[in-house]
Design a protein around this motif. Structure first.
Motif, PDB file in Angstrom:
ATOM      1  N   UNK A  12      27.670 -92.883  20.270  1.00  0.00           N
ATOM      2  CA  UNK A  12      26.897 -93.454  19.164  1.00  0.00           C
ATOM      3  C   UNK A  12      26.278 -92.375  18.285  1.00  0.00           C
ATOM      4  N   UNK A  13      26.137 -91.165  18.829  1.00  0.00           N
ATOM      5  CA  UNK A  13      25.584 -90.050  18.056  1.00  0.00           C
ATOM      6  C   UNK A  13      26.660 -89.248  17.328  1.00  0.00           C
ATOM      7  N   UNK A  14      27.937 -89.576  17.552  1.00  0.00           N
ATOM      8  CA  UNK A  14      29.016 -88.773  16.992  1.00  0.00           C
ATOM      9  C   UNK A  14      29.260 -87.509  17.787  1.00  0.00           C
ATOM     10  N   UNK A  15      28.890 -87.519  19.066  1.00  0.00           N
ATOM     11  CA  UNK A  15      29.012 -86.343  19.919  1.00  0.00           C
ATOM     12  C   UNK A  15      30.358 -86.286  20.607  1.00  0.00           C
ATOM     13  N   UNK A  16      30.810 -85.070  20.928  1.00  0.00           N
ATOM     14  CA  UNK A  16      31.995 -84.913  21.759  1.00  0.00           C
ATOM     15  C   UNK A  16      31.692 -84.064  22.999  1.00  0.00           C
ATOM     16  N   UNK A  17      30.412 -83.904  23.289  1.00  0.00           N
ATOM     17  CA  UNK A  17      29.925 -83.349  24.536  1.00  0.00           C
ATOM     18  C   UNK A  17      28.543 -83.942  24.744  1.00  0.00           C
ATOM     19  N   UNK A  18      28.009 -83.805  25.945  1.00  0.00           N
ATOM     20  CA  UNK A  18      26.623 -84.218  26.204  1.00  0.00           C
ATOM     21  C   UNK A  18      26.177 -83.632  27.534  1.00  0.00           C
ATOM     22  N   UNK A  19      24.888 -83.771  27.795  1.00  0.00           N
ATOM     23  CA  UNK A  19      24.307 -83.288  29.045  1.00  0.00           C
ATOM     24  C   UNK A  19      23.470 -84.412  29.634  1.00  0.00           C
ATOM     25  N   UNK A  20      23.473 -84.522  30.964  1.00  0.00           N
ATOM     26  CA  UNK A  20      22.713 -85.592  31.608  1.00  0.00           C
ATOM     27  C   UNK A  20      22.231 -85.139  32.983  1.00  0.00           C
ATOM     28  N   UNK A  21      21.209 -85.814  33.465  1.00  0.00           N
ATOM     29  CA  UNK A  21      20.753 -85.664  34.847  1.00  0.00           C
ATOM     30  C   UNK A  21      21.435 -86.738  35.689  1.00  0.00           C
ATOM     31  N   UNK A  22      21.769 -86.413  36.942  1.00  0.00           N
ATOM     32  CA  UNK A  22      22.397 -87.415  37.803  1.00  0.00           C
ATOM     33  C   UNK A  22      21.370 -88.369  38.415  1.00  0.00           C
ATOM     34  N   UNK A  23      20.108 -88.135  38.113  1.00  0.00           N
ATOM     35  CA  UNK A  23      19.000 -88.987  38.547  1.00  0.00           C
ATOM     36  C   UNK A  23      17.752 -88.498  37.848  1.00  0.00           C
ATOM     37  N   UNK A  24      16.608 -89.014  38.216  1.00  0.00           N
ATOM     38  CA  UNK A  24      15.357 -88.597  37.563  1.00  0.00           C
ATOM     39  C   UNK A  24      15.145 -87.092  37.740  1.00  0.00           C
ATOM     40  N   UNK A  25      14.822 -86.355  36.660  1.00  0.00           N
ATOM     41  CA  UNK A  25      14.691 -84.904  36.767  1.00  0.00           C
ATOM     42  C   UNK A  25      13.459 -84.445  37.541  1.00  0.00           C
ATOM     43  N   UNK A  85       9.544 -92.300  18.795  1.00  0.00           N
ATOM     44  CA  UNK A  85      10.180 -92.853  20.001  1.00  0.00           C
ATOM     45  C   UNK A  85      11.672 -93.126  19.831  1.00  0.00           C
ATOM     46  N   UNK A  86      12.279 -92.484  18.825  1.00  0.00           N
ATOM     47  CA  UNK A  86      13.716 -92.656  18.601  1.00  0.00           C
ATOM     48  C   UNK A  86      14.421 -91.302  18.681  1.00  0.00           C
ATOM     49  N   UNK A  87      15.634 -91.276  19.266  1.00  0.00           N
ATOM     50  CA  UNK A  87      16.368 -90.009  19.364  1.00  0.00           C
ATOM     51  C   UNK A  87      16.825 -89.519  17.996  1.00  0.00           C
ATOM     52  N   UNK A  88      16.766 -88.201  17.759  1.00  0.00           N
ATOM     53  CA  UNK A  88      17.157 -87.643  16.456  1.00  0.00           C
ATOM     54  C   UNK A  88      18.606 -87.165  16.408  1.00  0.00           C
ATOM     55  N   UNK A  89      19.358 -87.410  17.476  1.00  0.00           N
ATOM     56  CA  UNK A  89      20.599 -86.675  17.659  1.00  0.00           C
ATOM     57  C   UNK A  89      21.709 -87.042  16.684  1.00  0.00           C
ATOM     58  N   UNK A  90      21.784 -88.300  16.280  1.00  0.00           N
ATOM     59  CA  UNK A  90      22.829 -88.667  15.327  1.00  0.00           C
ATOM     60  C   UNK A  90      22.639 -87.901  14.023  1.00  0.00           C
ATOM     61  N   UNK A  91      21.398 -87.818  13.542  1.00  0.00           N
ATOM     62  CA  UNK A  91      21.113 -87.100  12.298  1.00  0.00           C
ATOM     63  C   UNK A  91      21.364 -85.604  12.456  1.00  0.00           C
ATOM     64  N   UNK A  92      20.924 -85.036  13.588  1.00  0.00           N
ATOM     65  CA  UNK A  92      21.041 -83.591  13.769  1.00  0.00           C
ATOM     66  C   UNK A  92      22.504 -83.171  13.966  1.00  0.00           C
ATOM     67  N   UNK A  93      23.265 -83.951  14.710  1.00  0.00           N
ATOM     68  CA  UNK A  93      24.687 -83.650  14.874  1.00  0.00           C
ATOM     69  C   UNK A  93      25.407 -83.741  13.533  1.00  0.00           C
ATOM     70  N   UNK A  94      25.061 -84.737  12.728  1.00  0.00           N
ATOM     71  CA  UNK A  94      25.661 -84.895  11.408  1.00  0.00           C
ATOM     72  C   UNK A  94      25.381 -83.676  10.529  1.00  0.00           C
ATOM     73  N   UNK A  95      24.157 -83.153  10.586  1.00  0.00           N
ATOM     74  CA  UNK A  95      23.828 -81.971   9.785  1.00  0.00           C
ATOM     75  C   UNK A  95      24.714 -80.792  10.159  1.00  0.00           C
ATOM     76  N   UNK A  96      24.928 -80.592  11.448  1.00  0.00           N
ATOM     77  CA  UNK A  96      25.763 -79.473  11.877  1.00  0.00           C
ATOM     78  C   UNK A  96      27.223 -79.686  11.504  1.00  0.00           C
ATOM     79  N   UNK A  97      27.685 -80.912  11.585  1.00  0.00           N
ATOM     80  CA  UNK A  97      29.078 -81.177  11.218  1.00  0.00           C
ATOM     81  C   UNK A  97      29.296 -80.993   9.713  1.00  0.00           C
ATOM     82  N   UNK A  98      28.260 -81.269   8.925  1.00  0.00           N
ATOM     83  CA  UNK A  98      28.355 -81.163   7.466  1.00  0.00           C
ATOM     84  C   UNK A  98      27.818 -79.853   6.926  1.00  0.00           C
ATOM     85  N   UNK A  99      27.300 -78.984   7.819  1.00  0.00           N
ATOM     86  CA  UNK A  99      26.753 -77.687   7.403  1.00  0.00           C
ATOM     87  C   UNK A  99      25.671 -77.830   6.338  1.00  0.00           C
ATOM     88  N   UNK A 100      24.834 -78.842   6.496  1.00  0.00           N
ATOM     89  CA  UNK A 100      23.831 -79.101   5.469  1.00  0.00           C
ATOM     90  C   UNK A 100      22.580 -79.717   6.080  1.00  0.00           C
TER      91      UNK A 100
END
Length: 292
Positions: A29-42, A271-286
């Motif tokens: 949903x963020x337009x990502x092709x990688x991600x990082x996660x915890x396998x349980x509560x950190x 309380x909302x993730x910024x990742x869709x916007x931030x990934x888009x900026x990097x993909x568009x170099x802007x």
């Protein structure tokens, strides 16, 4: 920037009812092709059984979307401190947790687990480094996986070890199983530790000379709320901190980092993730002032 292998994503959650399948859906949903996660509560060692986590469904969705699961990163829980040999109960718990997390990482089909080197808790940096190296030897002799541990570069707050490239190299050099170790470079952390990240070519050259670029397995892309050398580790949204978008964009697209997963760990906004916007900026170099 043609022919660039850009793997960009973020930290994602993993909670019921979809668990790993939900993690993959969130990343997509963020337009990502990688991600990082915890396998349980950190923050604790409680873990749900693997057969409840919809791992097969998540892996199938990755494959259906053409995403290379070798680029997916697991982060070890941050309560682990294998540099504290002064408290054998905590030390043994850390070893057991690292073994368990490596096995869980392998069950997800992932090849890299990020680990904070930990804190020497007043024993001194050298003693903390030697304690961690000894713990990792014990781990690698019994975990039964081929998962690599990426030691994360730290900001230098408190009694942290791994706050510069020399300390990370010392950890690796004192471990018998060097082939199982790599590095996760965190942009906020190295800036807070005192590196002039705006001259990133020089930083990479220094990293290569001391550790070797072949050991760089992952980059955490974060702006910083603090000036260089603050030793505070407070992440900021991309382009709103002291590092800035231009520097971080150069790092994301640096030709020597092609193919290395870049993962955002920036703070939520309202309380909302910024990742869709931030990934888009990097993909568009802007840079876009999306917070206004």
């Amino acid at each position: 920037m043609e022919n660039e292998e850009l793997y960009i994503g973020s930290h994602v959650g993993m909670s019921g009812p979809d668990f790993y399948l939900g993690s993959v859906k969130e990343a997509l949903s963020y337009g990502a092709n990688t991600f990082m996660f915890y396998t349980g509560a950190p923050q604790n060692s409680f873990r749900k059984p693997l057969n409840q986590l919809k791992i097969a469904e998540g892996r199938a969705l990755l494959k259906a979307n053409g995403i290379n699961e070798d680029k997916i990163i697991v982060h070890a829980p941050y309560l682990i401190n294998a540099a504290n040999y002064g408290n054998l109960e905590i030390y043994d718990l850390a070893i057991n947790l690292i073994v368990s997390e490596l096995r869980r990482t392998a069950a997800f089909g992932c090849k890299v687990m990020v680990l904070h080197p930990g804190s020497h808790v007043g024993l001194g940096n050298k003693n903390g480094i030697l304690a961690l190296a000894k713990a990792l030897d014990t781990v690698f002799e019994c975990d039964g996986t081929n998962v690599k541990i990426a030691l994360e570069t730290m900001s230098g707050k408190g009694n942290e070890i791994g706050i510069n490239f020399e300390e990370v190299k010392m950890i690796i050099d004192n471990c018998k199983h060097k082939d199982r170790l790599g590095v996760c470079m965190d942009t906020c952390h190295i800036s807070d530790a005192g590196y002039d990240i705006k001259d990133f070519d020089h930083v990479l050259k220094e990293f290569d000379q001391i550790i070797g670029l072949d050991r760089l397995l992952c980059v955490h892309i974060n702006d910083s709320k603090n000036e260089r050398g603050a030793h505070k580790d407070r992440h900021e949204n991309i382009g709103y901190g002291f590092i800035g978008f231009d520097t971080l964009n150069k790092i994301v697209h640096h030709p020597l980092l092609n193919g290395i997963p870049k993962v955002l760990e920036t703070p939520y906004v309202n309380e909302k993730p910024p990742y869709k916007q931030e990934i888009s900026m990097f993909r568009n170099n802007k840079f876009e002032d999306w917070r206004k």
